[in-house]
Write an enzyme that holds these catalytic residues in place. Structure first.
Site, PDB file in Angstrom:
ATOM      1  N   LYS A  93       0.813  -1.216   0.000  1.00 30.81           N
ATOM      2  CA  LYS A  93       0.000   0.000   0.000  1.00 30.81           C
ATOM      3  C   LYS A  93       0.849   1.269   0.000  1.00 30.81           C
ATOM      4  O   LYS A  93       0.329   2.361  -0.240  1.00 30.81           O
ATOM      5  CB  LYS A  93      -0.972   0.009   1.181  1.00 30.81           C
ATOM      6  CG  LYS A  93      -0.351   0.122   2.545  1.00 30.81           C
ATOM      7  CD  LYS A  93      -1.440   0.166   3.607  1.00 30.81           C
ATOM      8  CE  LYS A  93      -0.865   0.322   5.009  1.00 30.81           C
ATOM      9  NZ  LYS A  93      -1.922   0.403   6.042  1.00 30.81           N
ATOM     10  N   ASP A  94       2.163   1.132   0.256  1.00 34.69           N
ATOM     11  CA  ASP A  94       3.060   2.298   0.228  1.00 34.69           C
ATOM     12  C   ASP A  94       3.650   2.548  -1.156  1.00 34.69           C
ATOM     13  O   ASP A  94       4.312   3.566  -1.363  1.00 34.69           O
ATOM     14  CB  ASP A  94       4.222   2.099   1.215  1.00 34.69           C
ATOM     15  CG  ASP A  94       3.784   2.138   2.665  1.00 34.69           C
ATOM     16  OD1 ASP A  94       2.735   2.735   2.954  1.00 34.69           O
ATOM     17  OD2 ASP A  94       4.499   1.552   3.504  1.00 34.69           O
ATOM     18  N   ARG A 141      -8.096   7.887   3.881  1.00 28.73           N
ATOM     19  CA  ARG A 141      -9.140   6.860   3.744  1.00 28.73           C
ATOM     20  C   ARG A 141      -9.784   6.548   5.089  1.00 28.73           C
ATOM     21  O   ARG A 141     -11.024   6.556   5.212  1.00 28.73           O
ATOM     22  CB  ARG A 141      -8.533   5.577   3.156  1.00 28.73           C
ATOM     23  CG  ARG A 141      -9.515   4.405   3.087  1.00 28.73           C
ATOM     24  CD  ARG A 141      -8.800   3.109   2.706  1.00 28.73           C
ATOM     25  NE  ARG A 141      -7.789   2.733   3.692  1.00 28.73           N
ATOM     26  CZ  ARG A 141      -8.019   1.962   4.752  1.00 28.73           C
ATOM     27  NH1 ARG A 141      -9.232   1.476   4.976  1.00 28.73           N
ATOM     28  NH2 ARG A 141      -7.046   1.670   5.593  1.00 28.73           N
ATOM     29  N   ARG A 142      -8.970   6.280   6.093  1.00 29.56           N
ATOM     30  CA  ARG A 142      -9.523   5.951   7.403  1.00 29.56           C
ATOM     31  C   ARG A 142     -10.288   7.122   7.996  1.00 29.56           C
ATOM     32  O   ARG A 142     -11.365   6.948   8.574  1.00 29.56           O
ATOM     33  CB  ARG A 142      -8.398   5.505   8.351  1.00 29.56           C
ATOM     34  CG  ARG A 142      -7.843   4.133   8.006  1.00 29.56           C
ATOM     35  CD  ARG A 142      -6.645   3.775   8.854  1.00 29.56           C
ATOM     36  NE  ARG A 142      -6.165   2.420   8.546  1.00 29.56           N
ATOM     37  CZ  ARG A 142      -4.916   2.032   8.668  1.00 29.56           C
ATOM     38  NH1 ARG A 142      -3.993   2.890   9.095  1.00 29.56           N
ATOM     39  NH2 ARG A 142      -4.562   0.792   8.377  1.00 29.56           N
ATOM     40  N   ARG A 159       0.863  10.138  13.709  1.00 31.99           N
ATOM     41  CA  ARG A 159       1.710   9.347  12.829  1.00 31.99           C
ATOM     42  C   ARG A 159       2.715   8.567  13.647  1.00 31.99           C
ATOM     43  O   ARG A 159       2.808   8.725  14.856  1.00 31.99           O
ATOM     44  CB  ARG A 159       2.449  10.252  11.834  1.00 31.99           C
ATOM     45  CG  ARG A 159       1.569  10.782  10.707  1.00 31.99           C
ATOM     46  CD  ARG A 159       2.404  11.129   9.486  1.00 31.99           C
ATOM     47  NE  ARG A 159       3.240  10.005   9.101  1.00 31.99           N
ATOM     48  CZ  ARG A 159       4.563  10.091   8.923  1.00 31.99           C
ATOM     49  NH1 ARG A 159       5.197  11.235   9.096  1.00 31.99           N
ATOM     50  NH2 ARG A 159       5.256   9.032   8.573  1.00 31.99           N
ATOM     51  N   ARG A 165       2.113   4.639  17.688  1.00 31.94           N
ATOM     52  CA  ARG A 165       0.697   5.012  17.725  1.00 31.94           C
ATOM     53  C   ARG A 165      -0.025   4.375  18.908  1.00 31.94           C
ATOM     54  O   ARG A 165      -0.908   4.992  19.510  1.00 31.94           O
ATOM     55  CB  ARG A 165       0.033   4.643  16.393  1.00 31.94           C
ATOM     56  CG  ARG A 165       0.364   5.650  15.305  1.00 31.94           C
ATOM     57  CD  ARG A 165      -0.335   5.345  14.013  1.00 31.94           C
ATOM     58  NE  ARG A 165       0.453   4.477  13.153  1.00 31.94           N
ATOM     59  CZ  ARG A 165       0.059   4.046  11.961  1.00 31.94           C
ATOM     60  NH1 ARG A 165      -1.138   4.382  11.512  1.00 31.94           N
ATOM     61  NH2 ARG A 165       0.834   3.278  11.231  1.00 31.94           N
ATOM     62  N   CYS A 252      -1.705  10.235  -1.757  1.00 39.13           N
ATOM     63  CA  CYS A 252      -2.039  10.205  -0.333  1.00 39.13           C
ATOM     64  C   CYS A 252      -3.152  11.188   0.018  1.00 39.13           C
ATOM     65  O   CYS A 252      -3.681  11.163   1.114  1.00 39.13           O
ATOM     66  CB  CYS A 252      -0.792  10.506   0.505  1.00 39.13           C
ATOM     67  SG  CYS A 252       0.266   9.069   0.749  1.00 39.13           S
TER      68      CYS A 252
END
Length: 319
Positions: A93-94, A141-142, A159, A165, A252
């Site tokens: 996903k990166d 997205r989240r 972040r 986190r 992003c």
């Protein structure tokens, strides 16, 4: 800029480039062990080289404010192009949808669970958070999906790696956060999750849970090495998801979700874009032959783009 986790040796078969976070290192070690097993070699014959990326260095603001995708792969790709490493290991996903011409995603590990999870010290589920509670996430997205499901909650940008986190929750910087289940499982921390979020209502990120291996196109030796551990089902699924991203300016800044399930010779795909405030969502689904995965993802993207209209991309994607 770079450091090595293992001494150089004439016996080294290949050097693996990776970020230095605990999760990235866990992924690199998994790749190393799979390569060693596939080729009947000691794991130590595959060196691991840690490369600090721009995404690791930037901790004071969301990544989309610093240029978006590619911040976790750029420096690793520079080392790969320079021949300093033989292969790179990435969280899929990166990885930007468009790669340097001389590089390609040549192999994939079997995909881990792509779902998101809810973590909190104050509630057992996202639905149980009181109105006004703070959910920390820097993922567009989240954040958009949280706003869509719980518009009464507050959002804060946090972040850092998984452990950072989780520590921020303990310090009270947020009441809850959302993380990838795959990352927690690879770190042995899945027991920290309060709730696994239903992908029907909380659609994952494209490529979530998948580990991609990047090599030089012309490097026949490295390509042959990694071909031995390639998981074709993962490759097919992520091809559909990245096909969806490619036609939607998958930066992003854009809240985009996509998930493909491979069932034998068939696939089922679903993709979505959401306004950052969560008020509007546009989605499309496709089913078809696995050989058409990338095309089906792209076709779904065209439908979603037509639904949303170009104003979505001018008003929201660059917001």
């Amino acid at each position: 800029m770079q450091s090595s986790t293992e001494p150089s040796s004439a016996d080294i078969v290949a050097t693996i480039g990776t970020r230095g976070s605990p999760l990235a290192l866990a992924q690199a070690h998994e790749v190393r062990q799979r390569l060693a097993d596939a080729h009947g070699l000691a794991a130590e014959r595959f060196a691991i080289r840690v490369i600090k990326t721009s995404g690791d260095a930037i901790q004071d603001r969301p990544l989309y404010e610093a240029g978006g995708k590619g911040l976790f792969t750029k420096e690793i790709e520079i080392a790969l192009l320079a021949g300093e490493i033989d292969l790179a290991v990435h969280s899929a996903k990166d990885v930007p949808t468009f790669l340097p011409d001389d590089l390609w995603l040549s192999s994939w590990l079997p995909r881990e669970d792509p779902r998101d999870v809810f973590l909190s010290l104050k509630a057992t589920a996202l639905a149980d958070l009181p109105a006004g509670a703070v959910v920390g996430s820097s993922s567009p997205r989240r954040r958009a999906l949280i706003a869509r499901l719980r518009p009464d909650l507050k959002l804060a940008s946090i972040r850092g790696n998984v452990e950072t986190r989780m520590r921020k929750l303990e310090n009270g910087e947020a009441d809850a956060t959302i993380l990838a289940l795959a990352g927690l499982k690879r770190l042995g921390l899945q027991g920290k999750a309060n709730e696994i979020l239903d992908p029907h209502t909380f659609l994952p990120a494209a490529g979530q849970g998948a580990i991609a291996i990047e090599t030089r196109r012309a490097d026949e030796r490295a390509n042959a090495l990694v071909a031995a551990i390639d998981d074709r089902d993962t490759e097919v699924a992520v091809a559909a998801e990245r096909g969806f991203l490619a036609l939607l300016d998958g930066s992003c800044r854009t809240p985009i979700a996509a998930h493909c399930i491979v069932e034998g010779e068939r696939i089922r795909f679903r993709g979505m874009i959401i306004t950052p405030d969560g008020r509007e969502a546009f989605e499309a689904a496709r089913e078809g032959a696995r050989g058409e995965a990338a095309a089906l993802g792209a076709d779904a993207a065209q439908e979603v783009r037509a639904q949303a209209g170009e104003k979505f991309f001018t008003l929201f994607a660059g917001a």
